[in-house]
Design a protein around this motif. Structure first.
Motif, PDB file in Angstrom:
ATOM      1  N   LYS A   6       6.216  -8.290   3.348  1.00 12.29           N
ATOM      2  CA  LYS A   6       7.545  -7.674   3.443  1.00 12.29           C
ATOM      3  C   LYS A   6       7.484  -6.149   3.434  1.00 12.29           C
ATOM      4  O   LYS A   6       8.403  -5.499   3.919  1.00 12.29           O
ATOM      5  CB  LYS A   6       8.461  -8.187   2.329  1.00 12.29           C
ATOM      6  CG  LYS A   6       8.083  -7.756   0.944  1.00 12.29           C
ATOM      7  CD  LYS A   6       8.999  -8.386  -0.082  1.00 12.29           C
ATOM      8  CE  LYS A   6       8.474  -8.125  -1.487  1.00 12.29           C
ATOM      9  NZ  LYS A   6       9.092  -9.008  -2.463  1.00 12.29           N
ATOM     10  N   ASP A   7       6.390  -5.575   2.925  1.00 19.69           N
ATOM     11  CA  ASP A   7       6.229  -4.125   2.921  1.00 19.69           C
ATOM     12  C   ASP A   7       5.933  -3.560   4.313  1.00 19.69           C
ATOM     13  O   ASP A   7       6.146  -2.377   4.558  1.00 19.69           O
ATOM     14  CB  ASP A   7       5.091  -3.705   1.985  1.00 19.69           C
ATOM     15  CG  ASP A   7       5.358  -4.054   0.536  1.00 19.69           C
ATOM     16  OD1 ASP A   7       6.532  -4.021   0.120  1.00 19.69           O
ATOM     17  OD2 ASP A   7       4.386  -4.376  -0.178  1.00 19.69           O
ATOM     18  N   PHE A   8       5.405  -4.392   5.205  1.00 18.43           N
ATOM     19  CA  PHE A   8       4.924  -3.909   6.497  1.00 18.43           C
ATOM     20  C   PHE A   8       5.574  -4.589   7.702  1.00 18.43           C
ATOM     21  O   PHE A   8       5.359  -4.170   8.826  1.00 18.43           O
ATOM     22  CB  PHE A   8       3.404  -4.099   6.590  1.00 18.43           C
ATOM     23  CG  PHE A   8       2.640  -3.265   5.609  1.00 18.43           C
ATOM     24  CD1 PHE A   8       2.281  -1.964   5.916  1.00 18.43           C
ATOM     25  CD2 PHE A   8       2.285  -3.768   4.366  1.00 18.43           C
ATOM     26  CE1 PHE A   8       1.577  -1.187   5.011  1.00 18.43           C
ATOM     27  CE2 PHE A   8       1.587  -2.992   3.459  1.00 18.43           C
ATOM     28  CZ  PHE A   8       1.228  -1.699   3.779  1.00 18.43           C
ATOM     29  N   ARG A 117       0.723  -5.255  15.645  1.00 15.34           N
ATOM     30  CA  ARG A 117       1.228  -3.896  15.872  1.00 15.34           C
ATOM     31  C   ARG A 117       1.705  -3.276  14.562  1.00 15.34           C
ATOM     32  O   ARG A 117       1.481  -2.103  14.294  1.00 15.34           O
ATOM     33  CB  ARG A 117       2.341  -3.914  16.903  1.00 15.34           C
ATOM     34  CG  ARG A 117       2.775  -2.526  17.325  1.00 15.34           C
ATOM     35  CD  ARG A 117       3.686  -2.585  18.501  1.00 15.34           C
ATOM     36  NE  ARG A 117       2.871  -2.895  19.670  1.00 15.34           N
ATOM     37  CZ  ARG A 117       3.358  -3.025  20.893  1.00 15.34           C
ATOM     38  NH1 ARG A 117       4.637  -2.878  21.115  1.00 15.34           N
ATOM     39  NH2 ARG A 117       2.563  -3.311  21.896  1.00 15.34           N
ATOM     40  N   ASP A 118       2.379  -4.089  13.714  1.00 16.10           N
ATOM     41  CA  ASP A 118       2.805  -3.603  12.399  1.00 16.10           C
ATOM     42  C   ASP A 118       1.592  -3.207  11.564  1.00 16.10           C
ATOM     43  O   ASP A 118       1.592  -2.173  10.903  1.00 16.10           O
ATOM     44  CB  ASP A 118       3.594  -4.673  11.628  1.00 16.10           C
ATOM     45  CG  ASP A 118       4.906  -5.030  12.290  1.00 16.10           C
ATOM     46  OD1 ASP A 118       5.532  -4.132  12.882  1.00 16.10           O
ATOM     47  OD2 ASP A 118       5.299  -6.208  12.211  1.00 16.10           O
ATOM     48  N   LEU A 119       0.585  -4.042  11.619  1.00 17.86           N
ATOM     49  CA  LEU A 119      -0.637  -3.760  10.864  1.00 17.86           C
ATOM     50  C   LEU A 119      -1.261  -2.455  11.334  1.00 17.86           C
ATOM     51  O   LEU A 119      -1.617  -1.601  10.513  1.00 17.86           O
ATOM     52  CB  LEU A 119      -1.635  -4.912  11.006  1.00 17.86           C
ATOM     53  CG  LEU A 119      -2.951  -4.742  10.268  1.00 17.86           C
ATOM     54  CD1 LEU A 119      -2.734  -4.633   8.762  1.00 17.86           C
ATOM     55  CD2 LEU A 119      -3.888  -5.896  10.583  1.00 17.86           C
ATOM     56  N   MET A 120      -1.353  -2.275  12.633  1.00 18.23           N
ATOM     57  CA  MET A 120      -1.962  -1.055  13.165  1.00 18.23           C
ATOM     58  C   MET A 120      -1.117   0.171  12.833  1.00 18.23           C
ATOM     59  O   MET A 120      -1.647   1.225  12.497  1.00 18.23           O
ATOM     60  CB  MET A 120      -2.160  -1.164  14.678  1.00 18.23           C
ATOM     61  CG  MET A 120      -3.115  -2.279  15.091  1.00 18.23           C
ATOM     62  SD  MET A 120      -4.678  -2.318  14.172  1.00 18.23           S
ATOM     63  CE  MET A 120      -5.394  -0.801  14.647  1.00 18.23           C
ATOM     64  N   ALA A 121       0.207   0.030  12.897  1.00 17.11           N
ATOM     65  CA  ALA A 121       1.095   1.156  12.617  1.00 17.11           C
ATOM     66  C   ALA A 121       0.993   1.607  11.164  1.00 17.11           C
ATOM     67  O   ALA A 121       1.185   2.773  10.855  1.00 17.11           O
ATOM     68  CB  ALA A 121       2.536   0.782  12.953  1.00 17.11           C
ATOM     69  N   LYS A 124      -3.254   3.067   8.219  1.00 18.41           N
ATOM     70  CA  LYS A 124      -3.641   4.256   7.453  1.00 18.41           C
ATOM     71  C   LYS A 124      -2.960   4.238   6.079  1.00 18.41           C
ATOM     72  O   LYS A 124      -3.605   4.500   5.061  1.00 18.41           O
ATOM     73  CB  LYS A 124      -3.281   5.527   8.229  1.00 18.41           C
ATOM     74  CG  LYS A 124      -3.637   6.794   7.522  1.00 18.41           C
ATOM     75  CD  LYS A 124      -5.129   7.028   7.512  1.00 18.41           C
ATOM     76  CE  LYS A 124      -5.446   8.389   6.949  1.00 18.41           C
ATOM     77  NZ  LYS A 124      -6.502   8.364   5.969  1.00 18.41           N
ATOM     78  N   GLU A 125      -1.676   3.927   6.056  1.00 17.00           N
ATOM     79  CA  GLU A 125      -0.937   3.845   4.794  1.00 17.00           C
ATOM     80  C   GLU A 125      -1.533   2.761   3.889  1.00 17.00           C
ATOM     81  O   GLU A 125      -1.741   2.974   2.698  1.00 17.00           O
ATOM     82  CB  GLU A 125       0.528   3.525   5.094  1.00 17.00           C
ATOM     83  CG  GLU A 125       1.393   3.312   3.883  1.00 17.00           C
ATOM     84  CD  GLU A 125       2.787   2.822   4.252  1.00 17.00           C
ATOM     85  OE1 GLU A 125       3.503   2.436   3.318  1.00 17.00           O
ATOM     86  OE2 GLU A 125       3.156   2.823   5.446  1.00 17.00           O
ATOM     87  N   TYR A 126      -1.838   1.608   4.467  1.00 17.40           N
ATOM     88  CA  TYR A 126      -2.437   0.493   3.726  1.00 17.40           C
ATOM     89  C   TYR A 126      -3.796   0.905   3.156  1.00 17.40           C
ATOM     90  O   TYR A 126      -4.096   0.697   1.988  1.00 17.40           O
ATOM     91  CB  TYR A 126      -2.557  -0.714   4.658  1.00 17.40           C
ATOM     92  CG  TYR A 126      -3.179  -1.949   4.054  1.00 17.40           C
ATOM     93  CD1 TYR A 126      -2.600  -2.580   2.955  1.00 17.40           C
ATOM     94  CD2 TYR A 126      -4.314  -2.508   4.613  1.00 17.40           C
ATOM     95  CE1 TYR A 126      -3.152  -3.729   2.418  1.00 17.40           C
ATOM     96  CE2 TYR A 126      -4.869  -3.662   4.084  1.00 17.40           C
ATOM     97  CZ  TYR A 126      -4.287  -4.274   2.990  1.00 17.40           C
ATOM     98  OH  TYR A 126      -4.845  -5.413   2.468  1.00 17.40           O
ATOM     99  N   GLU A 127      -4.595   1.539   3.999  1.00 10.30           N
ATOM    100  CA  GLU A 127      -5.910   2.013   3.584  1.00 10.30           C
ATOM    101  C   GLU A 127      -5.791   3.043   2.458  1.00 10.30           C
ATOM    102  O   GLU A 127      -6.507   2.978   1.457  1.00 10.30           O
ATOM    103  CB  GLU A 127      -6.618   2.624   4.793  1.00 10.30           C
ATOM    104  CG  GLU A 127      -8.009   3.105   4.532  1.00 10.30           C
ATOM    105  CD  GLU A 127      -8.582   3.723   5.797  1.00 10.30           C
ATOM    106  OE1 GLU A 127      -8.143   4.833   6.170  1.00 10.30           O
ATOM    107  OE2 GLU A 127      -9.462   3.086   6.399  1.00 10.30           O
TER     108      GLU A 127
END
Length: 145
Positions: A6-8, A117-121, A124-127
């Protein structure tokens, strides 16, 4: 810290009835600038249609998209994920099933769609979040030298 779908996820959801034509679906996808639609059967999510379904199951076979119903070519069954599932769980399900999108559903209600696409977008934030959490965890320990 755990990062959830839900965060992404993408919160905008576009749907189409299973009795609509593939031509109607393609026009809706164009007007909404999306590559997929969730297919409803009697108001209940039953499948998903994407560009690949249209190209591989209609166009490449020389079928008339105005004479093919969305329900005939939709990808099914609809594989879904809970909004509180982790990003890692979502990735595992997507890889296992060879899918690029997964509707986020709880108690029969669609809250969004998690896509590659959500994951790629947000990668950087996730990392960055993961690294911060790791450093925070490590700072609790004293390493003797």
């Amino acid at each position: 810290m755990v990062y959830t779908v839900k965060d992404f996820m993408t919160k905008t959801i576009y749907t189409i009835d299973c009795k609509a034509s593939v031509l109607e679906a393609a026009k809706m996808m164009l007007s909404k600038n999306t590559g997929y639609l969730i297919v409803l059967d009697g108001g209940i999510p039953a499948g998903m249609i994407g560009e690949r379904d249209i190209v591989f199951k209609v166009v490449a076979l020389g079928k008339d998209p105005s004479n093919v119903k969305v329900g005939e070519i939709m990808s099914k069954p609809l594989i879904t994920i809970d909004p509180d599932a982790t990003i890692s769980e979502a990735i595992d399900i997507m890889v296992k099933n060879g899918i690029r999108r997964i509707p986020v559903v709880k108690d029969g209600i669609i809250y969004g769609v998690f896509t590659t696409r959500d994951l790629m977008a947000h990668l950087k934030e996730y990392e960055d979040r993961l690294v911060r959490d790791l450093l925070r965890s490590l700072s609790r320990f004293t390493i003797p030298f």
